[in-house]
Design a protein around this motif. Structure first.
Motif, PDB file in Angstrom:
ATOM      1  N   THR A 103       0.831  -1.200   0.000  1.00 37.60           N
ATOM      2  CA  THR A 103       0.000   0.000   0.000  1.00 37.60           C
ATOM      3  C   THR A 103       0.865   1.249   0.000  1.00 37.60           C
ATOM      4  O   THR A 103       1.991   1.238   0.442  1.00 37.60           O
ATOM      5  CB  THR A 103      -0.874   0.029   1.258  1.00 37.60           C
ATOM      6  N   PRO A 105       1.456   4.566   1.825  1.00 31.12           N
ATOM      7  CA  PRO A 105       1.028   5.136   3.100  1.00 31.12           C
ATOM      8  C   PRO A 105       0.351   6.470   2.880  1.00 31.12           C
ATOM      9  O   PRO A 105       0.865   7.334   2.184  1.00 31.12           O
ATOM     10  CB  PRO A 105       2.342   5.295   3.869  1.00 31.12           C
ATOM     11  N   GLY A 106      -0.810   6.612   3.483  1.00 34.11           N
ATOM     12  CA  GLY A 106      -1.484   7.898   3.445  1.00 34.11           C
ATOM     13  C   GLY A 106      -2.217   8.205   2.157  1.00 34.11           C
ATOM     14  O   GLY A 106      -2.661   9.325   1.957  1.00 34.11           O
ATOM     15  N   ASP A 108      -5.087   8.824   0.062  1.00 33.08           N
ATOM     16  CA  ASP A 108      -6.453   9.140   0.453  1.00 33.08           C
ATOM     17  C   ASP A 108      -7.328   9.304  -0.781  1.00 33.08           C
ATOM     18  O   ASP A 108      -7.058  10.155  -1.629  1.00 33.08           O
ATOM     19  CB  ASP A 108      -6.425  10.440   1.267  1.00 33.08           C
ATOM     20  N   ASP A 110     -10.085  10.675  -1.311  1.00 35.50           N
ATOM     21  CA  ASP A 110     -10.795  11.935  -1.519  1.00 35.50           C
ATOM     22  C   ASP A 110      -9.878  13.078  -1.930  1.00 35.50           C
ATOM     23  O   ASP A 110     -10.342  14.131  -2.354  1.00 35.50           O
ATOM     24  CB  ASP A 110     -11.565  12.329  -0.258  1.00 35.50           C
ATOM     25  N   ASP A 111      -8.580  12.864  -1.781  1.00 38.09           N
ATOM     26  CA  ASP A 111      -7.638  13.910  -2.185  1.00 38.09           C
ATOM     27  C   ASP A 111      -7.315  13.784  -3.667  1.00 38.09           C
ATOM     28  O   ASP A 111      -7.453  12.723  -4.252  1.00 38.09           O
ATOM     29  CB  ASP A 111      -6.347  13.798  -1.382  1.00 38.09           C
ATOM     30  N   GLU A 115      -2.264  16.132  -4.467  1.00 35.67           N
ATOM     31  CA  GLU A 115      -2.196  16.201  -3.000  1.00 35.67           C
ATOM     32  C   GLU A 115      -1.642  14.907  -2.426  1.00 35.67           C
ATOM     33  O   GLU A 115      -0.875  14.908  -1.467  1.00 35.67           O
ATOM     34  CB  GLU A 115      -3.587  16.458  -2.406  1.00 35.67           C
ATOM     35  N   ASN A 116      -2.040  13.793  -3.046  1.00 33.07           N
ATOM     36  CA  ASN A 116      -1.546  12.504  -2.574  1.00 33.07           C
ATOM     37  C   ASN A 116      -0.057  12.338  -2.815  1.00 33.07           C
ATOM     38  O   ASN A 116       0.640  11.726  -2.005  1.00 33.07           O
ATOM     39  CB  ASN A 116      -2.316  11.368  -3.234  1.00 33.07           C
ATOM     40  N   VAL A 118       2.074  14.689  -2.634  1.00 36.06           N
ATOM     41  CA  VAL A 118       2.744  15.447  -1.577  1.00 36.06           C
ATOM     42  C   VAL A 118       2.703  14.677  -0.252  1.00 36.06           C
ATOM     43  O   VAL A 118       3.726  14.499   0.412  1.00 36.06           O
ATOM     44  CB  VAL A 118       2.111  16.848  -1.424  1.00 36.06           C
ATOM     45  N   THR A 119       1.493  14.195   0.140  1.00 40.82           N
ATOM     46  CA  THR A 119       1.382  13.510   1.431  1.00 40.82           C
ATOM     47  C   THR A 119       2.250  12.252   1.477  1.00 40.82           C
ATOM     48  O   THR A 119       3.024  12.063   2.418  1.00 40.82           O
ATOM     49  CB  THR A 119      -0.089  13.108   1.710  1.00 40.82           C
ATOM     50  N   MET A 122       5.989  13.029   1.473  1.00 42.03           N
ATOM     51  CA  MET A 122       6.493  13.494   2.761  1.00 42.03           C
ATOM     52  C   MET A 122       6.653  12.321   3.707  1.00 42.03           C
ATOM     53  O   MET A 122       7.631  12.234   4.445  1.00 42.03           O
ATOM     54  CB  MET A 122       5.518  14.497   3.375  1.00 42.03           C
ATOM     55  N   PHE A 123       5.684  11.425   3.677  1.00 37.86           N
ATOM     56  CA  PHE A 123       5.759  10.288   4.585  1.00 37.86           C
ATOM     57  C   PHE A 123       6.904   9.359   4.232  1.00 37.86           C
ATOM     58  O   PHE A 123       7.497   8.739   5.094  1.00 37.86           O
ATOM     59  CB  PHE A 123       4.423   9.535   4.608  1.00 37.86           C
ATOM     60  N   LEU A 124       7.214   9.270   2.964  1.00 42.29           N
ATOM     61  CA  LEU A 124       8.331   8.419   2.548  1.00 42.29           C
ATOM     62  C   LEU A 124       9.676   9.097   2.796  1.00 42.29           C
ATOM     63  O   LEU A 124      10.726   8.561   2.450  1.00 42.29           O
ATOM     64  CB  LEU A 124       8.199   8.058   1.070  1.00 42.29           C
TER      65      LEU A 124
ATOM     66  N   ARG B  24       0.171  18.431   8.209  1.00 38.02           N
ATOM     67  CA  ARG B  24      -0.573  18.098   7.008  1.00 38.02           C
ATOM     68  C   ARG B  24      -1.592  16.988   7.268  1.00 38.02           C
ATOM     69  O   ARG B  24      -2.740  17.074   6.833  1.00 38.02           O
ATOM     70  CB  ARG B  24       0.391  17.658   5.900  1.00 38.02           C
ATOM     71  N   PHE B 101       0.083   3.163   8.614  1.00 38.58           N
ATOM     72  CA  PHE B 101       1.407   3.795   8.655  1.00 38.58           C
ATOM     73  C   PHE B 101       2.379   2.941   9.465  1.00 38.58           C
ATOM     74  O   PHE B 101       3.500   2.691   9.043  1.00 38.58           O
ATOM     75  CB  PHE B 101       1.331   5.175   9.307  1.00 38.58           C
TER      76      PHE B 101
END
Lengths: 251, 264
Positions: A103, A105-106, A108, A110-111, A115-116, A118-119, A122-124, B24, B101
């Motif tokens: 998967t 991560p993060g 979404d 609805d985004d 936007e996805n 970016v999210t 950042m998480f990676l 965020r 996560f």
């Protein structure tokens, strides 16, 4: 220089809240790992997913993990990623680890696609500048076109897969951990995904991949490890381990 | 379990440092909840506002109080309570909700806790609009003591993070705790002086306030909003709560942090 040292690790998964009858059922059945009683009164149930596994990897090593379902491949990958701290034993990892599991991560629905990016980016562990620099390339690879500004829930399954894959493979990794099934899609995408994964692996210092596909392991790996029931059955060159794996499958 | 204090401390520090990510995540969560609505988070404020105004007038009547005095009191108290209650309730599912996560990669889990506190603070900011309206209606004075709302909220934030970590940890292992916490909070809302004042309780039931940390959390936000300084006793109790809470959390978290992915 990246390196991975795994010393004699064991991983037990506790099982909570199983009913008495369910516990009995569990004991009478054989699954991948070993189910054992644990704790002071032998009243806890744990599944032993890995037992006494050791391995050492250095720069340039590309390790393929082979084994049947439940052999412990994914658990080992997650231990290497640092998700699970083993019940006993030591893991020493030097280098930035990029776990590419199923998967994103993060992600979404609805985004919007952008936007996805970016999210997830950042998480990676990418910085904002890095993401912005790479976002056009990600968008281009995933062939989203104008869809990049629409919510992900409007995408086809293939588009979501492409987007997730493109984000995950945009990083500059040192240690890449790959679980199979990341790159699924139509035939044309599979070919492009392979090229992109090749490039990613070339950039990386160490690769560990779990797969059932002998072809994939022959293609990408220079070492292999065969797991069964959470234990290392065999470690060595790709060809000999694949032979052992085929023999155990034929049995 | 061998405690790993350095790991636990680094988790909180690195978690805080990753403010871009939790900022965020928190923001996205709010947007997700109210997507495709026209007034967004103001829906919470609107329903809370109607609740406060209707209840305020009825109960002011019931207890023979001046609405202009009772309404701001109720409103400020409800806003503070709402902030605290949602932080505590969401604390119980902070790790369970972050499973995708946590099982994907290692990262400071406290990031998820900062995110819970942050997004509730944003909601509080929206709700503050109700109070501003009420304050205009009731001519609530703005005094120097009003500025004490800043340390008051700071106490909420600093404590919110350990509460989220500790409850998140316990609830991911023992799934019943979440229900227990929710029920207790429900009862606590009616026992803690929010709908009525501390003086109305009388001396014998004063214990419900003096040693009720929830009351003091409400008080350090409510009193400044009403233009008054909270009692020294409130600050003292909260200081004790902060120190004990963080110590207990560090002791427990340093032992069980690494078990979290196994519990999910």
């Amino acid at each position: 220089m990246a390196s991975i040292v795994v010393e004699d690790i064991t991983v037990d998964f506790p099982i909570y809240g199983s009913q008495k009858s369910f516990r009995k059922a569990l004991f009478s059945r054989a699954v991948g790992g070993f189910i054992r009683r644990d704790g002071p009164h032998q009243n806890r149930i744990a599944v032993r997913a890995l037992e006494n596994v050791s391995l050492k990897l250095g720069h340039g090593d590309r390790l393929g993990l082979l084994g049947h379902n439940g052999a412990g491949k994914s658990t080992l990958l997650r231990v290497l990623a640092g998700v699970y701290v083993p019940t006993s034993g030591r893991v020493l990892i030097d280098g930035r680890v990029s776990p590419l599991f199923n998967t994103s991560p993060g992600l979404d629905p609805d985004d919007t696609g952008y936007e996805n990016i970016v999210t997830c980016g950042m998480f990676l562990g990418m910085t904002r500048d890095e993401i912005i620099r790479k976002s056009s390339e990600i968008a281009e690879f995933s062939e989203l076109g104008d869809y990049i500004n629409l919510p992900v829930r409007t995408y086809s399954t293939g588009m979501v897969t492409r987007l997730g894959f493109a984000i995950a493979t945009a990083i500059d990794p040192e240690i890449v951990l790959l679980d199979e099934g990341l790159a699924a899609g139509d035939a044309r995408f599979a070919e492009r995904a392979k090229q992109r994964a090749d490039a990613l692996i070339d950039r990386s210092s160490i690769l560990v991949i779990a797969s059932h596909s002998e072809a994939l392991i022959r293609l990408w790996c220079n070492r292999a490890l065969l797991l069964d029931g959470g234990q290392v059955v065999m470690a060595g060159g790709v060809d000999e381990v694949i032979d052992a794996y085929s023999r155990s499958s034929a049995r | 379990m061998i405690p790993q204090y350095d790991v636990a401390l680094a988790d909180f520090a690195d978690g805080l440092a990753a403010w871009r990510i939790w900022g965020r995540l928190g923001w996205q969560e709010i947007r997700r909840r109210y997507r495709r609505t026209t007034i967004g988070p103001f829906w919470t404020s609107l329903s809370l506002g109607i609740f406060i105004v209707v209840l305020g007038f009825v109960w002011a009547n019931l207890w023979n109080q001046e609405p202009k005095k009772y309404l701001p009191f109720l409103c400020a108290g409800m806003l503070a309570w709402n902030l605290m209650q949602t932080i505590i309730n969401e604390a119980c599912i902070v790790f369970i909700g972050g499973e995708s996560f946590i099982k994907q990669m290692p990262f400071p889990y406290s990031m998820l806790c900062w995110s819970v506190v942050w997004r509730n603070l944003v909601v509080f900011g929206h709700n503050l609009l109700i109070f501003i309206c009420v304050a205009f209606y009731a001519n609530v004075p703005f005094t120097t003591a009003s500025l004490l709302v800043i340390p008051g909220l700071a106490f909420m934030i600093v404590n919110g993070v350990w509460i989220a970590t500790l409850l998140g940890l316990i609830c991911s292992r023992y799934r019943d705790v979440q229900q227990v916490v929710a029920s207790l909070l429900q009862i606590a809302m009616f026992v803690t002086p929010i709908f009525f004042s501390r003086e109305q309780l009388g001396r014998r039931l004063g214990l419900l306030t003096d040693f009720n940390a929830l009351y003091h959390f409400v008080e350090v936000v409510r009193a400044p909003l009403l233009g008054q300084a909270p009692a020294i006793w409130s600050w003292f109790i909260l200081l004790c709560v902060t120190i004990t809470g963080w110590t207990a959390t560090l002791l427990i978290y340093s032992r069980f942090r690494r078990r979290v992915p196994y519990w999910l």
